[in-house]
Each structure stands twice: as C-alpha cells, then as structure tokens.
Scaffold this motif. Structure first.
Motif, PDB file in Angstrom:
ATOM      1  N   PRO A 109       6.215  52.448 -45.476  1.00 43.07           N
ATOM      2  CA  PRO A 109       6.312  51.342 -44.521  1.00 43.07           C
ATOM      3  C   PRO A 109       5.393  51.493 -43.327  1.00 43.07           C
ATOM      4  N   GLY A 110       4.750  52.633 -43.165  1.00 41.67           N
ATOM      5  CA  GLY A 110       3.798  52.791 -42.088  1.00 41.67           C
ATOM      6  C   GLY A 110       4.460  52.837 -40.723  1.00 41.67           C
ATOM      7  N   LYS A 111       3.622  53.042 -39.715  1.00 44.87           N
ATOM      8  CA  LYS A 111       4.121  53.098 -38.347  1.00 44.87           C
ATOM      9  C   LYS A 111       3.782  51.799 -37.644  1.00 44.87           C
ATOM     10  N   ARG A 112       4.787  51.172 -37.043  1.00 44.32           N
ATOM     11  CA  ARG A 112       4.579  49.881 -36.400  1.00 44.32           C
ATOM     12  C   ARG A 112       4.535  50.058 -34.892  1.00 44.32           C
ATOM     13  N   TYR A 113       3.449  49.636 -34.292  1.00 47.94           N
ATOM     14  CA  TYR A 113       3.311  49.681 -32.845  1.00 47.94           C
ATOM     15  C   TYR A 113       3.415  48.265 -32.283  1.00 47.94           C
ATOM     16  N   LEU A 114       4.003  48.160 -31.096  1.00 52.20           N
ATOM     17  CA  LEU A 114       3.979  46.908 -30.346  1.00 52.20           C
ATOM     18  C   LEU A 114       2.816  46.994 -29.364  1.00 52.20           C
ATOM     19  N   CYS A 115       1.890  46.045 -29.439  1.00 52.42           N
ATOM     20  CA  CYS A 115       0.679  46.072 -28.625  1.00 52.42           C
ATOM     21  C   CYS A 115       0.566  44.788 -27.808  1.00 52.42           C
ATOM     22  N   VAL A 116      -0.353  44.781 -26.833  1.00 49.09           N
ATOM     23  CA  VAL A 116      -0.474  43.643 -25.924  1.00 49.09           C
ATOM     24  C   VAL A 116      -1.942  43.305 -25.708  1.00 49.09           C
ATOM     25  N   ALA A 117      -2.216  42.004 -25.597  1.00 44.49           N
ATOM     26  CA  ALA A 117      -3.553  41.493 -25.303  1.00 44.49           C
ATOM     27  C   ALA A 117      -3.412  40.249 -24.448  1.00 44.49           C
ATOM     28  N   GLU A 118      -4.486  39.880 -23.757  1.00 42.09           N
ATOM     29  CA  GLU A 118      -4.467  38.693 -22.897  1.00 42.09           C
ATOM     30  C   GLU A 118      -5.720  37.856 -23.111  1.00 42.09           C
ATOM     31  N   SER A 119      -5.604  36.560 -22.746  1.00 48.18           N
ATOM     32  CA  SER A 119      -6.711  35.624 -22.935  1.00 48.18           C
ATOM     33  C   SER A 119      -6.653  34.550 -21.854  1.00 48.18           C
ATOM     34  N   ILE A 120      -7.821  34.049 -21.466  1.00 48.49           N
ATOM     35  CA  ILE A 120      -7.847  32.943 -20.506  1.00 48.49           C
ATOM     36  C   ILE A 120      -8.021  31.605 -21.207  1.00 48.49           C
ATOM     37  N   ASN A 121      -8.393  31.607 -22.474  1.00 49.30           N
ATOM     38  CA  ASN A 121      -8.605  30.340 -23.182  1.00 49.30           C
ATOM     39  C   ASN A 121      -7.858  30.243 -24.508  1.00 49.30           C
ATOM     40  N   GLY A 122      -7.166  31.297 -24.891  1.00 47.98           N
ATOM     41  CA  GLY A 122      -6.397  31.273 -26.124  1.00 47.98           C
ATOM     42  C   GLY A 122      -7.197  31.578 -27.367  1.00 47.98           C
ATOM     43  N   LEU A 123      -8.502  31.783 -27.230  1.00 45.46           N
ATOM     44  CA  LEU A 123      -9.359  32.038 -28.384  1.00 45.46           C
ATOM     45  C   LEU A 123      -9.938  33.440 -28.385  1.00 45.46           C
ATOM     46  N   GLN A 124     -10.448  33.882 -27.235  1.00 50.46           N
ATOM     47  CA  GLN A 124     -10.955  35.245 -27.115  1.00 50.46           C
ATOM     48  C   GLN A 124      -9.906  36.090 -26.414  1.00 50.46           C
ATOM     49  N   TRP A 125      -9.626  37.263 -27.002  1.00 49.62           N
ATOM     50  CA  TRP A 125      -8.532  38.101 -26.505  1.00 49.62           C
ATOM     51  C   TRP A 125      -9.035  39.489 -26.117  1.00 49.62           C
ATOM     52  N   ASN A 126      -8.475  40.014 -25.033  1.00 53.69           N
ATOM     53  CA  ASN A 126      -8.804  41.358 -24.567  1.00 53.69           C
ATOM     54  C   ASN A 126      -7.570  42.246 -24.669  1.00 53.69           C
ATOM     55  N   ARG A 127      -7.728  43.382 -25.308  1.00 60.98           N
ATOM     56  CA  ARG A 127      -6.642  44.349 -25.391  1.00 60.98           C
ATOM     57  C   ARG A 127      -6.512  45.068 -24.050  1.00 60.98           C
ATOM     58  N   LEU A 128      -5.285  45.104 -23.511  1.00 61.65           N
ATOM     59  CA  LEU A 128      -5.055  45.767 -22.235  1.00 61.65           C
ATOM     60  C   LEU A 128      -4.949  47.272 -22.447  1.00 61.65           C
ATOM     61  N   ASN A 129      -5.491  48.027 -21.531  1.00 61.64           N
ATOM     62  CA  ASN A 129      -5.366  49.483 -21.594  1.00 61.64           C
ATOM     63  C   ASN A 129      -4.073  49.871 -20.871  1.00 61.64           C
ATOM     64  N   GLU A 137      -3.757  21.655 -37.481  1.00 54.37           N
ATOM     65  CA  GLU A 137      -4.997  22.059 -38.128  1.00 54.37           C
ATOM     66  C   GLU A 137      -5.202  23.558 -37.931  1.00 54.37           C
ATOM     67  N   ILE A 138      -5.330  24.280 -39.021  1.00 50.38           N
ATOM     68  CA  ILE A 138      -5.531  25.724 -38.961  1.00 50.38           C
ATOM     69  C   ILE A 138      -7.019  26.016 -38.778  1.00 50.38           C
ATOM     70  N   LEU A 139      -7.357  26.783 -37.759  1.00 51.24           N
ATOM     71  CA  LEU A 139      -8.738  27.210 -37.599  1.00 51.24           C
ATOM     72  C   LEU A 139      -9.152  28.023 -38.814  1.00 51.24           C
ATOM     73  N   PRO A 140     -10.387  27.854 -39.289  1.00 51.18           N
ATOM     74  CA  PRO A 140     -10.764  28.487 -40.564  1.00 51.18           C
ATOM     75  C   PRO A 140     -10.885  29.997 -40.522  1.00 51.18           C
ATOM     76  N   GLU A 141     -10.984  30.587 -39.321  1.00 45.89           N
ATOM     77  CA  GLU A 141     -11.063  32.028 -39.196  1.00 45.89           C
ATOM     78  C   GLU A 141      -9.953  32.529 -38.281  1.00 45.89           C
ATOM     79  N   PRO A 142      -9.445  33.740 -38.492  1.00 40.57           N
ATOM     80  CA  PRO A 142      -8.445  34.288 -37.569  1.00 40.57           C
ATOM     81  C   PRO A 142      -9.022  34.400 -36.161  1.00 40.57           C
ATOM     82  N   ILE A 143      -8.140  34.316 -35.158  1.00 43.12           N
ATOM     83  CA  ILE A 143      -8.599  34.476 -33.780  1.00 43.12           C
ATOM     84  C   ILE A 143      -8.367  35.900 -33.279  1.00 43.12           C
TER      85      ILE A 143
END
Length: 452
Positions: free
Chosen positions: A73-93, A30-36
């Motif tokens: 083609p733009g510039k592609r960055y590899l970025c990182v984020a973390e979550s404790i519940n898989g729904l809300q995500w925090n971008r790491l500095n 089941e796809i959640l109706p909004e992006p996470i």
C-alpha cells in the motif's frame, strides 16, 4: 421554502408549475486535456491523488493532496501547495517531516489515509481542522482529528472522533447549522448492504461525532454492480450539492455523478445517471476522486479539482504500475442543468413566488447551439409576470414583456443578466406580492434565477 435571494437551479421541478415544448438538459464541466498537477518529487512517487481539499485562503488557493508511493500500500503523505490562479502551483517548503534525511519538502503529515481539511477562519485558536482514517495518539483506530493554527503544523487529537468506522474515505466540507458534518463509512457496511454506501455523521464540538446515519445508496436506476465509494457535499445557493464517487464494477472504473439535497439526508439524482466527471483521457481512465470541499469559484467559473488515476480500483495490488495526477474541470456558475427549448417556442410557468424585493437576475443563454461561439445567438427569451391566479400583471406582460438576448454570464461576463421591463420597471416594484414568472423561449437555455 427556498430562498430566492440565492440562485435557484432547475435540477428538479421544485419551481415548475406548468410547461410545454421544453426539456431539461444536464451539463457537465469541461476537463482540461492535461493534468494541472503531476508527481515530480521523490516523496510523490508516481502518484499524487486528490485525497485532500482545495479552498481559497486569502488571495490564493491552497491545495492539500496525498501521495501514494508503491509498492502497495505504500506510504501516504499529506502535502500542501498554493496557487494564485488555480493553474500553476507551488509546493510550500514546510520543513516538518523528514524524507530521506531532509525536511526540505512540502509534507505536512505522515502517514495519513484519505484526509479532508476544513478552513474555519472565525475560529481564531484552531482555524484549520483535519480528519483522516488512522490511529489516534491513544492507540485507538478510527476517524482521527487534528487542528492547526496555520494549516502546516498540526496537533493530533488524543482520541479518535469516531470509532468504530469502516475503512478509509472520509469527506467533510463545512459547518452546517453550527455542526461539523462528515460523510463516512460505517463498520460492517458491505456485510449489511452488500456494497459501499454513504453515511453521515455530525459533531457539535469537533470532539465526538454521532453514529453514522445512512443517507444514500444505489437504487433501481443504477447498474447492479454499482457502489458508492464516497461523496463530497457542499453548500450551493440555499441547498447542497454532492459529487458521488461511483464505483462501477464492469468495466472497473470510478467516475463522479451529481446529487442534491435540501437537508443532507434526502438526496436526489439525475434520472439518467450520466457521469458528471468521468474517464476522458488516458490519465483519468481508471479512477476519478473528489476534492472534499467541492468546487472553488474563480471569476464566474467553478473549478472542480479531482484526482485521476490511469489504473482502476482492481489494479491497485496486482495490476500494472499506474499514474496518478490532479486534474481540473470547469463549469460556468449555476450551469448544472438547463430548461431548454428547441426551434419551436417553449413555455415555462413557475410556481407562485412571494417576491422578496430586488431585481430579477437570470443565468441564461439564447445561443442556438451550445458548441458554437457563445455570442452567436439565434434564439430568443421573453419574461412576463403573472399574479398568483395566473392573470397577467399590467406593465409586465403582453407587449410590456421583458426581452433577454445573449449568453450571461459567459467567460467574458462575470455577472448574471439583470432583467427589466419597458419603462425601466423592475420586479422590485412587486416586492411582497405573490407572482409567477412566465418564460417563453426558442433555441434558448434557462439555468437559474434569483432576486438581488
């Protein structure tokens, strides 16, 4: 021989010796109706894409994702984020890569194309490993590798891991039999096969990978304009599951379909080729891309993180501006396909199983309608045990059959259903014997079984 101490799915007839009045139903998450996860930072532009990986790191989930800043083609960055519940995500500095005069951002590397990350905690020196399409420090292009102690600061390997190779899109998932495995594109692939197809490459030491070996291409059940953009494969039970990014030409969109294998070389697919994750909302109508590590387990739910774009493949260069976000689709463990009976009783008899010991556990439901409340019930399922010749075993058959009712595991129940027979008898009492399981069911679904 399959290991029945691990979940045995009913994706094919491996375990089915005889049957009547049953059918196989395929299920999709089941796809959640909004992006996470949405593009919110200046370096993310209008697109964050799941060219990356999600996995558990201790008590939290870590997500590596890519950005795609227009114009193409733009510039592609590899970025990182973390979550404790898989729904809300925090971008790491991270503080490593400068963007517009500041390093206060979550950028890990730039530029990278189609990165895939693997976490190998037993490797104390370099537990994080990365592959992507690009140019190695020695100036040679191909599949480039990097290693890291913390997954935030990376050391590029001087020489490419594999060259020559086709264009981008590499997906690596884990070590198998002591070898690193990557699904890659072969140089000259479209000239040789007329389409994108799936190749596999291996390495003993994460230094040199073997020449690409063809493992999967469209067949006569696929539409003639179908190509396989790439595939993410991952261990599941005692087999491997794969999610193929299926490039459909007319109309132009990319969805994902299911595949499975015992050895990573020979792959099977459902006969009807329905999408496992496909266009459902405006934000994922054009493109759906894999997380390279497959799903993560949260409770008894499989979380499939995927990249979604509003624009199709052909819109990249000349189409209208597109939006890219990361979506989530969820599926209860093991529930990829079910053996199902309707209102008339159906029967399934397994092939002989040398029972390894332990109880019998089922992932099953006697819920009459899958779109009803999961505890509504209405169906029935019984389990009997036969010897290898098909004769009933006393105490486990007839009036002594086991009865299952319920929907286990459900979102409220995390463990599979433990099956016992009258008098508290367990299948453990038949350890070492060749047995067959006889299921009788009505308005019920059988997803998997195992010992434990």
């Amino acid at each position: 021989m399959r290991d029945v101490t691990k979940p045995q799915l009913f994706l094919d007839d491996t375990w089915i010796e005889d049957q009547s009045r049953i059918t196989r139903l395929w299920h999709k998450p089941e796809i959640l109706p909004e992006p996470i996860f949405r593009p919110e930072m200046p370096w993310e532009g209008t697109e964050v894409i799941m060219y990356g990986t999600v996995f558990w790191l201790g008590d939290r989930l870590r997500m590596y994702y890519s950005t795609l800043n227009r114009p193409f083609p733009g510039k592609r960055y590899l970025c990182v984020a973390e979550s404790i519940n898989g729904l809300q995500w925090n971008r790491l500095n991270v503080g490593s890569v400068e963007f517009e005069g500041s390093k206060q951002n979550n950028i890990v590397l730039e530029p990278t194309n189609s990165p895939s990350i693997m976490y190998e905690p037993d490797d104390r020196e370099s537990p994080f490993k990365l592959i992507y399409h690009g140019t190695a420090p020695n100036g040679v292009g191909g599949m480039v590798g990097a290693v890291s102690q913390d997954g935030l600061r990376w050391e590029l390997l001087r020489e490419p891991l594999l060259t020559p190779v086709g264009d981008h899109k590499y997906l690596m998932f884990t070590k198998v039999g002591g070898k690193y495995v990557a699904f890659v594109r072969k140089a000259g692939m479209t000239d040789e096969f007329g389409a994108r197809v799936i190749f596999k490459s291996e390495s003993n030491d994460f230094s040199t990978f073997t020449p690409p070996e063809l493992v999967l291409k469209p067949d006569l059940l696929d539409a003639p304009d179908v190509e396989f953009y790439c595939m993410a494969a991952f261990p599941y039970g005692d087999m491997f599951l794969g999610l193929i990014e299926r490039y459909n030409g007319v109309p132009d969109f990319i969805d994902m379909t299911l595949a499975w294998s015992d050895d990573l070389r020979t792959w099977k697919r459902p006969p009807h080729r329905e999408a496992f994750i496909g266009p459902e909302y405006p934000w994922n109508r054009g493109w759906n891309t894999n997380n390279s590590a497959g799903p993560v387990l949260v409770g008894n739910q499989l979380y499939f993180y995927f990249g979604a774009r509003s624009g199709a493949h052909s819109h990249q260069k000349n189409g209208p501006p597109e939006y890219g976000a990361i979506g989530l689709a969820t599926l209860t463990v093991d529930r990829f396909a079910s053996i199902t009976a309707g209102f008339k009783e159906g029967v399934l008899v397994t092939r002989p199983i040398t029972w390894p010991g332990g109880d019998l556990f089922l992932n099953a439901s006697t819920t009459r309608h899958l779109n009803s409340h999961p505890l509504d019930g209405g169906g029935m399922m019984t389990i009997e045990v036969l010897d290898e010749t098909g004769d009933p075993i006393v105490g486990y058959s007839g009036v002594d059959r086991a009865i299952f009712n319920g929907n286990i595991p459900s979102r409220a129940i995390t463990e599979p259903a433990l099956i016992s027979w009258p008098g508290g008898r367990s299948l453990n009492d038949l350890a070492g014997q060749k047995t067959k399981l006889l299921f009788r069911m009505r308005d019920a679904h059988l997803y998997s079984f195992r010992s434990g």
